[in-house]
Design a protein around this motif. Structure first.
Motif, PDB file in Angstrom:
ATOM      1  N   ASN A 114       0.821  -1.212   0.000  1.00  0.00           N
ATOM      2  CA  ASN A 114       0.000   0.000   0.000  1.00  0.00           C
ATOM      3  C   ASN A 114       0.854   1.261   0.000  1.00  0.00           C
ATOM      4  O   ASN A 114       0.601   2.217  -0.743  1.00  0.00           O
ATOM      5  N   LEU A 115       1.873   1.279   0.840  1.00  0.00           N
ATOM      6  CA  LEU A 115       2.719   2.466   0.949  1.00  0.00           C
ATOM      7  C   LEU A 115       3.574   2.647  -0.296  1.00  0.00           C
ATOM      8  O   LEU A 115       3.799   3.784  -0.744  1.00  0.00           O
ATOM      9  N   ALA A 116       4.048   1.540  -0.874  1.00  0.00           N
ATOM     10  CA  ALA A 116       4.815   1.640  -2.118  1.00  0.00           C
ATOM     11  C   ALA A 116       3.951   2.194  -3.238  1.00  0.00           C
ATOM     12  O   ALA A 116       4.412   3.006  -4.058  1.00  0.00           O
ATOM     13  N   ASN A 117       2.695   1.788  -3.290  1.00  0.00           N
ATOM     14  CA  ASN A 117       1.791   2.280  -4.325  1.00  0.00           C
ATOM     15  C   ASN A 117       1.483   3.758  -4.166  1.00  0.00           C
ATOM     16  O   ASN A 117       1.006   4.404  -5.110  1.00  0.00           O
ATOM     17  N   GLN A 118       1.757   4.287  -2.966  1.00  0.00           N
ATOM     18  CA  GLN A 118       1.563   5.719  -2.735  1.00  0.00           C
ATOM     19  C   GLN A 118       2.868   6.497  -2.836  1.00  0.00           C
ATOM     20  O   GLN A 118       2.932   7.669  -2.446  1.00  0.00           O
ATOM     21  N   GLY A 119       3.918   5.845  -3.325  1.00  0.00           N
ATOM     22  CA  GLY A 119       5.153   6.554  -3.615  1.00  0.00           C
ATOM     23  C   GLY A 119       6.288   6.320  -2.659  1.00  0.00           C
ATOM     24  O   GLY A 119       7.379   6.882  -2.852  1.00  0.00           O
ATOM     25  N   ALA A 120       6.103   5.499  -1.623  1.00  0.00           N
ATOM     26  CA  ALA A 120       7.177   5.249  -0.669  1.00  0.00           C
ATOM     27  C   ALA A 120       8.197   4.268  -1.256  1.00  0.00           C
ATOM     28  O   ALA A 120       7.849   3.368  -2.024  1.00  0.00           O
ATOM     29  N   ILE A 121       9.452   4.435  -0.875  1.00  0.00           N
ATOM     30  CA  ILE A 121      10.526   3.543  -1.287  1.00  0.00           C
ATOM     31  C   ILE A 121      10.790   2.568  -0.142  1.00  0.00           C
ATOM     32  O   ILE A 121      11.024   2.976   0.996  1.00  0.00           O
ATOM     33  N   LEU A 122      10.740   1.272  -0.442  1.00  0.00           N
ATOM     34  CA  LEU A 122      10.902   0.238   0.572  1.00  0.00           C
ATOM     35  C   LEU A 122      12.378  -0.128   0.724  1.00  0.00           C
ATOM     36  O   LEU A 122      13.076  -0.345  -0.263  1.00  0.00           O
ATOM     37  N   VAL A 123      12.808  -0.213   1.985  1.00  0.00           N
ATOM     38  CA  VAL A 123      14.211  -0.494   2.292  1.00  0.00           C
ATOM     39  C   VAL A 123      14.267  -1.630   3.311  1.00  0.00           C
ATOM     40  O   VAL A 123      13.547  -1.608   4.306  1.00  0.00           O
ATOM     41  N   ALA A 124      15.148  -2.614   3.075  1.00  0.00           N
ATOM     42  CA  ALA A 124      15.287  -3.725   4.024  1.00  0.00           C
ATOM     43  C   ALA A 124      16.558  -4.501   3.736  1.00  0.00           C
ATOM     44  O   ALA A 124      17.172  -4.354   2.669  1.00  0.00           O
ATOM     45  N   HIS A 125      16.942  -5.330   4.693  1.00  0.00           N
ATOM     46  CA  HIS A 125      18.065  -6.239   4.460  1.00  0.00           C
ATOM     47  C   HIS A 125      17.690  -7.205   3.347  1.00  0.00           C
ATOM     48  O   HIS A 125      16.526  -7.529   3.140  1.00  0.00           O
ATOM     49  N   GLU A 126      18.716  -7.682   2.635  1.00  0.00           N
ATOM     50  CA  GLU A 126      18.457  -8.554   1.488  1.00  0.00           C
ATOM     51  C   GLU A 126      17.722  -9.833   1.883  1.00  0.00           C
ATOM     52  O   GLU A 126      16.945 -10.379   1.086  1.00  0.00           O
ATOM     53  N   ASN A 127      17.897 -10.323   3.116  1.00  0.00           N
ATOM     54  CA  ASN A 127      17.190 -11.530   3.540  1.00  0.00           C
ATOM     55  C   ASN A 127      15.704 -11.278   3.746  1.00  0.00           C
ATOM     56  O   ASN A 127      14.895 -12.202   3.655  1.00  0.00           O
ATOM     57  N   VAL A 128      15.335 -10.038   4.053  1.00  0.00           N
ATOM     58  CA  VAL A 128      13.915  -9.692   4.170  1.00  0.00           C
ATOM     59  C   VAL A 128      13.252  -9.822   2.802  1.00  0.00           C
ATOM     60  O   VAL A 128      12.192 -10.435   2.657  1.00  0.00           O
ATOM     61  N   ARG A 129      13.878  -9.235   1.803  1.00  0.00           N
ATOM     62  CA  ARG A 129      13.337  -9.357   0.450  1.00  0.00           C
ATOM     63  C   ARG A 129      13.305 -10.819   0.007  1.00  0.00           C
ATOM     64  O   ARG A 129      12.325 -11.279  -0.590  1.00  0.00           O
ATOM     65  N   LYS A 130      14.358 -11.566   0.323  1.00  0.00           N
ATOM     66  CA  LYS A 130      14.418 -12.974  -0.056  1.00  0.00           C
ATOM     67  C   LYS A 130      13.281 -13.754   0.576  1.00  0.00           C
ATOM     68  O   LYS A 130      12.576 -14.514  -0.108  1.00  0.00           O
ATOM     69  N   ARG A 131      13.076 -13.595   1.890  1.00  0.00           N
ATOM     70  CA  ARG A 131      12.017 -14.334   2.589  1.00  0.00           C
ATOM     71  C   ARG A 131      10.637 -13.943   2.080  1.00  0.00           C
ATOM     72  O   ARG A 131       9.767 -14.798   1.894  1.00  0.00           O
ATOM     73  N   MET A 132      10.422 -12.662   1.858  1.00  0.00           N
ATOM     74  CA  MET A 132       9.112 -12.214   1.396  1.00  0.00           C
ATOM     75  C   MET A 132       8.807 -12.701  -0.013  1.00  0.00           C
ATOM     76  O   MET A 132       7.647 -12.887  -0.376  1.00  0.00           O
ATOM     77  N   GLY A 133       9.849 -12.935  -0.803  1.00  0.00           N
ATOM     78  CA  GLY A 133       9.649 -13.328  -2.186  1.00  0.00           C
ATOM     79  C   GLY A 133       9.548 -14.822  -2.418  1.00  0.00           C
ATOM     80  O   GLY A 133       9.427 -15.262  -3.564  1.00  0.00           O
TER      81      GLY A 133
END
Length: 308
Positions: A114-133
């Protein structure tokens, strides 16, 4: 009356059915759709001049105000994004430009898309992106399906990253050892003498998510690291619970260390997990720390299975 052969045959089947139903109930109970979101209130507490914490349902949200933008740390559930932004707008008119995730669990990243769709840039450790994906089997917590691309961080880092809020203020993202998960991140504000520790620090027994690389020894190393960072004036935002300070962090570290050491000694003496769980090794904390999400049996299990 003695059990007949037929009765004895039914017992394992009934136990298995009960376990299945209990797990199914737990999974349904944890689905966001089962919550009454209208009853959730988002409240804010000022931590420093430019740092706030927002409470609602899920992990604590940090709100840092820069010269030009607002920065959010974690974002609870998707159903609460509107309420969260309404609360933020009551504090500042600066747009939410960056969202930082302390780890990947749904009660901390549910509002990402929701926040990304409103223009926010998401930042996290690479393992966060890996787990979420990816698809993650979390045992009794159910299966987490891959998140949509829009919910994944656009900026990732390995060890540390600095976001500059103003000419003299910054927030430092520090990846710590696998503890709650393998993507845990501390967010430290040196100018404000404040830190958001995510779920490495909570107001109950800690959750060691072994399906995500969690480890109680890593948690102890991270808590010791935090104790070197903070001083008696530092404001600490935990993943869950009220804002606390160094005395509470020290007490939490000592509790985790004591439980880990007691359980490890009992395990290494040859006792089974069930035998160790029956020893009441956490008795002095059960009333104050073991009445929530993680009870005495679970914290003993975490220590039994992950302590070196």
């Amino acid at each position: 009356m003695p059990a007949t052969a037929t009765h004895r045959q039914r017992i394992p089947v009934l136990k298995g059915l009960f376990t299945f139903l209990a797990a199914a109930f737990l999974s349904l109970h944890e689905l966001p759709a089962q919550r009454d979101w209208d009853q959730v209130q988002i409240t804010a507490e000022q931590v420093t001049d430019s740092l706030y914490v927002l409470f609602g349902a899920g992990g604590n949200i940090g709100l840092a105000l820069g010269d030009d933008y607002a920065y959010i740390i974690d974002d609870q559930f998707a159903e609460l994004t509107g309420k969260i932004l309404e609360t933020v707008s009551g504090i500042t008119d600066k747009p939410v430009r960056f969202v930082v995730n302390t780890h990947w669990h749904g009660d901390h990243v549910g509002g990402n898309e929701n926040l990304a769709n409103q223009g926010a840039i998401l930042v996290a450790h690479e393992n966060v992106r890996k787990r979420m994906g990816m698809r993650v089997d979390r045992g009794e917590r159910g299966v987490s399906e891959p998140a949509p691309y829009a919910a994944l961080s656009r900026i990732t880092f390995n060890d540390e990253l600095t976001l500059h809020l103003s000419p003299r203020r910054s927030m430092h993202l520090m990846h710590v050892d696998p503890a709650h998960t393998d993507g845990d991140t501390y967010i430290y504000f040196p100018g404000e003498n404040a830190i958001h520790m995510g779920d490495n620090f909570v107001n109950g027994y800690p959750y060691i998510d072994q399906s995500s690389g969690g480890d109680i020894d890593g948690l102890l190393r991270n808590l010791n690291m935090a104790l070197f960072i903070v001083d008696d004036d530092t404001r600490i935002i935990p993943g869950h619970g009220p804002v606390m300070g160094r005395p509470e962090l020290l007490e939490f570290r000592d509790m985790v260390a004591t439980i880990r050491n007691r359980v490890r000694a009992a395990r290494n003496s040859g006792k089974s997990l069930e035998e160790v769980q029956a020893m009441n090794l956490t008795a002095e904390w059960d009333a104050s720390k073991g009445q929530g999400f993680i009870g005495p049996a679970r914290i003993v299990q975490f220590a039994y299975e992950t302590a070196d």
